[in-house]
Design a protein around this motif. Structure first.
Motif, PDB file in Angstrom:
ATOM      1  N   LEU A 155       0.824  -1.215   0.000  1.00  0.00           N
ATOM      2  CA  LEU A 155       0.000   0.000   0.000  1.00  0.00           C
ATOM      3  C   LEU A 155       0.854   1.260   0.000  1.00  0.00           C
ATOM      4  CD1 LEU A 155      -2.756  -1.080   2.536  1.00  0.00           C
ATOM      5  CD2 LEU A 155      -3.008  -0.723   0.084  1.00  0.00           C
ATOM      6  N   ASP A 162      -4.931  -3.637  -2.644  1.00  0.00           N
ATOM      7  CA  ASP A 162      -3.511  -3.353  -2.806  1.00  0.00           C
ATOM      8  C   ASP A 162      -3.250  -2.230  -3.804  1.00  0.00           C
ATOM      9  OD1 ASP A 162      -2.947  -5.309  -0.994  1.00  0.00           O
ATOM     10  OD2 ASP A 162      -2.460  -6.840  -2.483  1.00  0.00           O
ATOM     11  N   MET A 204      -3.528   4.114   1.256  1.00  0.00           N
ATOM     12  CA  MET A 204      -3.508   3.441   2.550  1.00  0.00           C
ATOM     13  C   MET A 204      -4.814   3.669   3.304  1.00  0.00           C
ATOM     14  SD  MET A 204       0.390   3.890   3.926  1.00  0.00           S
ATOM     15  CE  MET A 204       0.073   2.751   5.271  1.00  0.00           C
ATOM     16  N   ALA A 246      -7.582   1.534   1.726  1.00  0.00           N
ATOM     17  CA  ALA A 246      -7.490   0.109   2.064  1.00  0.00           C
ATOM     18  C   ALA A 246      -7.936  -0.162   3.486  1.00  0.00           C
ATOM     19  CB  ALA A 246      -6.052  -0.370   1.884  1.00  0.00           C
TER      20      ALA A 246
END
Length: 274
Positions: free
Chosen positions: A67, A219, A223, A226
């Protein structure tokens, strides 16, 4: 202007209160992240046996290295391109006073009023028609466009405050528009560019909605984007979720601490001009 001791004391008290109110949520998240993974955190209480391994687990399970690469790719494209376009457009609207500039400015102001949530559905179908769904470009291209109204308005506010005598003196010396822009305007715009760059980095790094909707593969998200998939997978392990959230927040905190002088300097410069 003379500042009395009472005013200084009141100012320091206010700063301390603001600092405490800022740090308390972070301390609460840290204490929750150090609880046992099978325990439900309650209140601000430091655990007797801190589970620092929660951060290692969140780092591994959350594919943080992957990430980081995806987030850096998105940031490295979005921030420089947005700065370039916003600077050129802001210079044209603020210094050159191009024909039709007022209409463009009004369009930019209207763009500031449109939230991401209002256009996410048409944006989804548009990205699908381009064949970019589930790629980093599905995040990069919309973000560049969505950042333009604020970026252009920000840079125009800087360039409109630059004395026109500087441009006139450069023209008298034989400098063209590009030479003046590169040698005079850009050095003067460094504080504004630094502050805008920091804001764009923070907004891009913490972008949650667009990656979650436009990219299926966690992925390939940012960040923060995710984190939604991590939350769905470990909804019952709240300490791991808090640990993952702190990992996501850490780079933004570091960037702000490093460049806080430039950011504050640009804000003060704008306040003085205003």
């Amino acid at each position: 202007m003379v500042t009395s001791k009472s005013e200084v004391l009141v100012g320091r008290i206010i700063l301390i209160v603001v600092l405490v109110l800022t740090l308390l949520p972070l301390l609460g998240m840290l204490s929750a992240a150090l609880q046992s993974p099978d325990r439900l955190p309650t209140g601000l209480a430091w655990p007797t046996n801190p589970h620092w391994e929660n951060f290692v687990t969140a780092f591994t399970v959350g594919h943080v290295w992957v990430l980081l690469g995806s987030s850096l790719l998105i940031v490295v494209v979005v921030v420089p391109v947005s700065l370039l376009f916003a600077t050129l457009a802001g210079y044209a609207l603020g210094n050159l006073r191009v024909r039709g500039g007022r209409v463009v400015l009004v369009a930019m102001v209207l763009g500031l009023t449109i939230p991401f949530e209002a256009i996410i559905i048409p944006l989804y179908y548009q990205i699908t028609s381009y064949g970019l769904l589930n790629t980093q470009w599905a995040i990069i291209l919309p973000l560049i466009g969505l950042y333009m109204p604020f970026g252009v308005f920000w840079m125009r506010a800087h360039f409109i405050g630059v004395p026109r005598e500087l441009s006139e003196a450069a023209r008298v010396d034989g400098a063209g528009v590009l030479q003046e822009f590169r040698r005079i305007q850009i050095p003067l715009a460094r504080p504004a560019l630094s502050a805008l760059g920091i804001l764009l980095f923070l907004w891009t790094w913490n972008q949650f909605l667009l990656p979650l909707v436009l990219v299926d593969d966690p992925d390939k998200r940012t960040m923060a984007g995710a984190l939604g998939a991590f939350q769905g997978q470990y909804i019952d392990a709240l300490p791991l979720l808090f640990a993952a959230a702190l990992i996501v927040m850490l780079p933004t905190i570091i960037i702000y601490v490093i460049f806080q002088r430039q950011f504050i300097g640009a804000l003060l410069q704008g306040a003085v001009k205003g």
